[in-house]
Design an enzyme around this catalytic site. Structure first.
Site, PDB file in Angstrom:
ATOM      1  N   HIS A 117      14.366  25.398  27.016  1.00 65.75           N
ATOM      2  CA  HIS A 117      14.708  24.669  28.232  1.00 65.75           C
ATOM      3  C   HIS A 117      16.100  25.033  28.708  1.00 65.75           C
ATOM      4  CE1 HIS A 117      17.301  20.963  27.008  1.00 65.75           C
ATOM      5  NE2 HIS A 117      17.469  21.905  26.115  1.00 65.75           N
ATOM      6  N   CYS A 130      22.953  22.262  27.370  1.00 65.36           N
ATOM      7  CA  CYS A 130      22.522  21.871  26.025  1.00 65.36           C
ATOM      8  C   CYS A 130      23.115  22.824  24.995  1.00 65.36           C
ATOM      9  CB  CYS A 130      21.005  21.908  25.953  1.00 65.36           C
ATOM     10  SG  CYS A 130      20.337  21.522  24.320  1.00 65.36           S
ATOM     11  N   GLN A 151      12.493  12.952  24.348  1.00 61.92           N
ATOM     12  CA  GLN A 151      12.353  11.909  25.351  1.00 61.92           C
ATOM     13  C   GLN A 151      10.974  12.050  25.996  1.00 61.92           C
ATOM     14  OE1 GLN A 151      15.830  11.387  27.944  1.00 61.92           O
ATOM     15  NE2 GLN A 151      16.916  12.775  26.581  1.00 61.92           N
ATOM     16  N   SER A 172      18.844  12.786  29.922  1.00 59.25           N
ATOM     17  CA  SER A 172      19.865  13.786  29.640  1.00 59.25           C
ATOM     18  C   SER A 172      20.315  14.550  30.876  1.00 59.25           C
ATOM     19  CB  SER A 172      19.339  14.795  28.606  1.00 59.25           C
ATOM     20  OG  SER A 172      18.982  14.134  27.421  1.00 59.25           O
ATOM     21  N   HIS A 184      15.978  19.341  33.860  1.00 62.55           N
ATOM     22  CA  HIS A 184      15.593  20.484  33.030  1.00 62.55           C
ATOM     23  C   HIS A 184      14.653  21.448  33.751  1.00 62.55           C
ATOM     24  CE1 HIS A 184      16.410  17.885  29.317  1.00 62.55           C
ATOM     25  NE2 HIS A 184      16.101  16.967  30.214  1.00 62.55           N
TER      26      HIS A 184
END
Length: 264
Positions: free
Chosen positions: A160, A214, A232, A255, A258
């Protein structure tokens, strides 16, 4: 002191699984004589914090002769957990009254009480628990101190690319100590990255390595294998909806935003 001037510099070998913090975490510094909180230390601003007597070489100074120059370290894991490591200290480190084995990472939970040597202070751990089993913006660690297994029948794998915004669960990353962009701006960035990928201008791993917020960027965005409940829900659902080799559209989670490439 003459001794401290001649002593060699301390050195901490950072574990391979160390990563930017994914949870809000801090230490309350409690006086053992008065029982009062003297100060609060944030431990969520970088990958690790060293503790010891060598004030000019550690992050958190332990001002007592019973403490080693480099006594212990607090390290954030790629999966979001926080670990304490005793670094072969002379008089030891205790967690909730239990002496830790040297060099063995021990998971820190909310309310844990830490003691270092005979220091007249106790450290109370505060760590965000809401994301304990959700790793939507952390990569799968190669040396993860967890023995939890994944059912082969339900496991999946993906890479991702994450763009964080100011309302992300943790608005900081290895790229930006403080993220100030809006969600709309993060979405626009993700859409532009997707166009680059679809047009063949760049491959996913190279783009993720350069642009993802990330810590999995170091692995080209690869999160490794995971099973139900380990990410998640929005992230997991989006991954399940993809065929192997398929690229997602923008995916929103706590977060950030993505792009997901399912790889297994």
């Amino acid at each position: 002191r003459a001794l401290s001037m001649s002593a060699p510099p301390v050195h901490f070998k950072v574990p391979d699984w160390a990563a930017q913090p994914e949870r809000i975490s801090s230490l309350d510094v409690l006086s053992t004589s008065t029982g009062q909180v003297e100060s609060k230390i944030q431990i969520d601003t970088k990958e690790y914090f060293t503790l010891g007597r060598a004030a000019d070489q550690v992050d958190i100074h332990l001002d007592d002769t019973s403490c080693s120059r480099l006594h212990a370290a607090i390290v954030h894991h790629t999966d979001g957990r926080v670990f304490l490591i005793d670094l072969q200290s002379t008089h030891g480190t205790t967690l909730d009254g239990r002496k830790l084995q040297p060099h063995k990472p021990t998971n820190l939970k909310e309310g844990a009480r830490l003691r270092f040597g005979n220091l007249g202070q106790e450290f109370i751990v505060h760590v965000e628990q809401s994301a304990e089993k959700r790793r939507g913006d952390s990569e799968h660690a190669q040396q993860q101190p967890s023995k939890r297994s994944v059912n082969p029948a339900t496991k999946m794998r993906c890479s991702h690319l994450l763009v964080k915004h100011k309302d992300s669960r943790r608005p900081s990353s290895w790229k930006e100590p403080v993220v100030t962009r809006t969600q709309e701006e993060a979405l626009a960035m993700i859409q532009a990255f997707r166009e680059q990928l679809v047009s063949g201008q760049v491959d996913f791993a190279s783009l993720a390595q350069r642009e993802s917020h990330c810590s999995s960027a170091r692995n080209g965005g690869d999160l490794g294998e995971f099973g139900p409940g380990q990410m998640q829900k929005a992230f997991e659902d989006a991954t399940l909806a993809l065929k192997v080799g398929e690229l997602s559209g923008p995916v929103f989670s706590d977060s950030g935003v993505h792009l997901i490439l399912r790889t297994g």
